[in-house]
Scaffold this motif. Sequence first.
Motif, mmCIF file in Angstrom:
data_model
loop_
_atom_site.group_PDB
_atom_site.id
_atom_site.type_symbol
_atom_site.label_atom_id
_atom_site.label_comp_id
_atom_site.label_asym_id
_atom_site.label_seq_id
_atom_site.Cartn_x
_atom_site.Cartn_y
_atom_site.Cartn_z
ATOM 1 N N MET A 83 0.834 -1.191 0.000
ATOM 2 C CA MET A 83 0.000 0.000 0.000
ATOM 3 C C MET A 83 0.871 1.244 0.000
ATOM 4 O O MET A 83 1.781 1.373 0.816
ATOM 5 N N THR A 84 0.597 2.148 -0.949
ATOM 6 C CA THR A 84 1.327 3.404 -1.025
ATOM 7 C C THR A 84 0.335 4.549 -0.950
ATOM 8 O O THR A 84 -0.654 4.578 -1.686
ATOM 9 N N LEU A 85 0.597 5.498 -0.054
ATOM 10 C CA LEU A 85 -0.250 6.671 0.083
ATOM 11 C C LEU A 85 0.448 7.866 -0.541
ATOM 12 O O LEU A 85 1.641 8.092 -0.317
ATOM 13 N N ILE A 86 -0.314 8.639 -1.327
ATOM 14 C CA ILE A 86 0.225 9.811 -2.017
ATOM 15 C C ILE A 86 -0.674 11.003 -1.716
ATOM 16 O O ILE A 86 -1.900 10.919 -1.898
ATOM 17 N N ARG A 87 -0.098 12.101 -1.291
ATOM 18 C CA ARG A 87 -0.873 13.303 -0.959
ATOM 19 C C ARG A 87 -1.517 13.870 -2.226
ATOM 20 O O ARG A 87 -0.889 13.997 -3.272
ATOM 21 N N ALA A 88 -2.804 14.182 -2.164
ATOM 22 C CA ALA A 88 -3.534 14.715 -3.307
ATOM 23 C C ALA A 88 -3.050 16.122 -3.659
ATOM 24 O O ALA A 88 -2.767 16.936 -2.782
ATOM 25 N N THR A 89 -2.962 16.397 -4.944
ATOM 26 C CA THR A 89 -2.608 17.717 -5.447
ATOM 27 C C THR A 89 -3.826 18.328 -6.141
ATOM 28 O O THR A 89 -4.800 17.643 -6.453
ATOM 29 N N ARG A 90 -3.739 19.615 -6.412
ATOM 30 C CA ARG A 90 -4.864 20.273 -7.067
ATOM 31 C C ARG A 90 -5.082 19.737 -8.482
ATOM 32 O O ARG A 90 -6.216 19.558 -8.928
ATOM 33 N N SER A 91 -4.010 19.434 -9.177
ATOM 34 C CA SER A 91 -4.144 18.922 -10.537
ATOM 35 C C SER A 91 -4.808 17.551 -10.561
ATOM 36 O O SER A 91 -5.462 17.191 -11.546
ATOM 37 N N ASP A 92 -4.668 16.774 -9.469
ATOM 38 C CA ASP A 92 -5.343 15.473 -9.397
ATOM 39 C C ASP A 92 -6.853 15.617 -9.469
ATOM 40 O O ASP A 92 -7.568 14.682 -9.859
ATOM 41 N N LEU A 93 -7.353 16.784 -9.080
ATOM 42 C CA LEU A 93 -8.785 16.982 -8.881
ATOM 43 C C LEU A 93 -9.416 17.874 -9.934
ATOM 44 O O LEU A 93 -10.538 18.360 -9.758
ATOM 45 N N GLU A 94 -8.728 18.071 -11.051
ATOM 46 C CA GLU A 94 -9.247 18.941 -12.101
ATOM 47 C C GLU A 94 -10.258 18.255 -13.013
ATOM 48 O O GLU A 94 -10.849 18.889 -13.872
ATOM 49 N N HIS A 95 -10.469 16.953 -12.814
ATOM 50 C CA HIS A 95 -11.466 16.228 -13.597
ATOM 51 C C HIS A 95 -12.843 16.396 -12.965
ATOM 52 O O HIS A 95 -12.981 16.767 -11.801
ATOM 53 N N LEU A 96 -13.888 16.078 -13.736
ATOM 54 C CA LEU A 96 -15.248 16.271 -13.256
ATOM 55 C C LEU A 96 -15.610 15.261 -12.172
ATOM 56 O O LEU A 96 -15.010 14.182 -12.082
ATOM 57 N N PRO A 97 -16.595 15.587 -11.326
ATOM 58 C CA PRO A 97 -16.945 14.724 -10.206
ATOM 59 C C PRO A 97 -17.271 13.293 -10.585
ATOM 60 O O PRO A 97 -16.945 12.367 -9.839
ATOM 61 N N LEU A 98 -17.927 13.097 -11.722
ATOM 62 C CA LEU A 98 -18.305 11.744 -12.118
ATOM 63 C C LEU A 98 -17.082 10.853 -12.315
ATOM 64 O O LEU A 98 -17.153 9.635 -12.148
ATOM 65 N N GLU A 99 -15.950 11.444 -12.651
ATOM 66 C CA GLU A 99 -14.700 10.686 -12.781
ATOM 67 C C GLU A 99 -13.988 10.551 -11.444
ATOM 68 O O GLU A 99 -13.423 9.492 -11.122
ATOM 69 N N ILE A 100 -14.011 11.610 -10.638
ATOM 70 C CA ILE A 100 -13.280 11.604 -9.374
ATOM 71 C C ILE A 100 -13.965 10.739 -8.318
ATOM 72 O O ILE A 100 -13.301 10.097 -7.498
ATOM 73 N N ALA A 101 -15.299 10.688 -8.326
ATOM 74 C CA ALA A 101 -16.034 10.000 -7.251
ATOM 75 C C ALA A 101 -15.582 8.555 -7.037
ATOM 76 O O ALA A 101 -15.311 8.159 -5.893
ATOM 77 N N PRO A 102 -15.478 7.715 -8.080
ATOM 78 C CA PRO A 102 -15.005 6.342 -7.823
ATOM 79 C C PRO A 102 -13.529 6.283 -7.448
ATOM 80 O O PRO A 102 -13.107 5.366 -6.729
ATOM 81 N N GLN A 103 -12.740 7.252 -7.902
ATOM 82 C CA GLN A 103 -11.322 7.264 -7.562
ATOM 83 C C GLN A 103 -11.083 7.532 -6.078
ATOM 84 O O GLN A 103 -10.061 7.132 -5.528
ATOM 85 N N LEU A 104 -12.042 8.206 -5.440
ATOM 86 C CA LEU A 104 -11.885 8.526 -4.022
ATOM 87 C C LEU A 104 -12.107 7.325 -3.115
ATOM 88 O O LEU A 104 -11.748 7.366 -1.931
ATOM 89 N N LEU A 105 -12.686 6.251 -3.635
ATOM 90 C CA LEU A 105 -12.903 5.068 -2.810
ATOM 91 C C LEU A 105 -11.572 4.458 -2.395
ATOM 92 O O LEU A 105 -10.713 4.174 -3.244
ATOM 93 N N GLY A 106 -11.393 4.291 -1.106
ATOM 94 C CA GLY A 106 -10.133 3.790 -0.571
ATOM 95 C C GLY A 106 -9.164 4.884 -0.183
ATOM 96 O O GLY A 106 -8.189 4.620 0.533
ATOM 97 N N ALA A 107 -9.401 6.106 -0.649
ATOM 98 C CA ALA A 107 -8.547 7.230 -0.260
ATOM 99 C C ALA A 107 -8.807 7.598 1.197
ATOM 100 O O ALA A 107 -9.812 7.194 1.796
ATOM 101 N N GLN A 108 -7.900 8.388 1.763
ATOM 102 C CA GLN A 108 -8.030 8.792 3.160
ATOM 103 C C GLN A 108 -8.225 10.294 3.277
ATOM 104 O O GLN A 108 -7.445 11.069 2.728
#
Length: 220
Positions: free
Chosen positions: A1-26
Amino acid sequence: MTLIRATRSDLEHLPLEIAPQLLGAQLRTTVDGAPVWLRITETEAYHGRGTGDVPDPGSHARMGPTARNATMWGEPGHLYVYLSHGIHSCVNVVCGPEGTAGGVLLRAGEVICGADAAASRSGRSGRDLARGPGRLGQVMGLRYALHDGIDFVDGTLLNGAAAQLWWDDEPVEVASGPRVGVAGIAGTDAFPWRFWIAGDRTVSPFRWGRGAADAQAMLN
């Protein structure tokens, strides 16, 4: 398991794309000196007026910018915290290009650090600590309007609170379906914009919103 701090550029996609990616994030918060870490297990995507290919009738930003939803229209990497039913502070991850309204509601999660602080805030324990968006906001210590707009990318302190988001590269099995408790067509299979980790016991139960079951029957 590797944890990576979120950046602003990681979140520039629309919510419908980001929502499943957030599963498992902290999501990690420290409020009044008490840290709580949450593994996200359930999310819902919400778009604003003019965002994406399909108008979202279930979004707070469906009619455009207001004083209440202003954070949704700002730069990605902030938390939109709003009051539900005049009681519950609910937490959303703001994403999408600045000026394009978008938020991902954090519906449920597993407290993996700070269980004592979470239990003290909520009066609950175990898998129900953050099962549902109101409970999640409570255990994280985030409150409307004190913490609306808090920046989890730079971690700036806001009214005694700081937040961080960390990605986890461990794969999860993603399930999807209609959003919970959303009225009319926005709460049906026409908008399968709720995502959760399949089989996770912290995920909240589904319920129809006002008129959504009738709207679903018409779709069928």
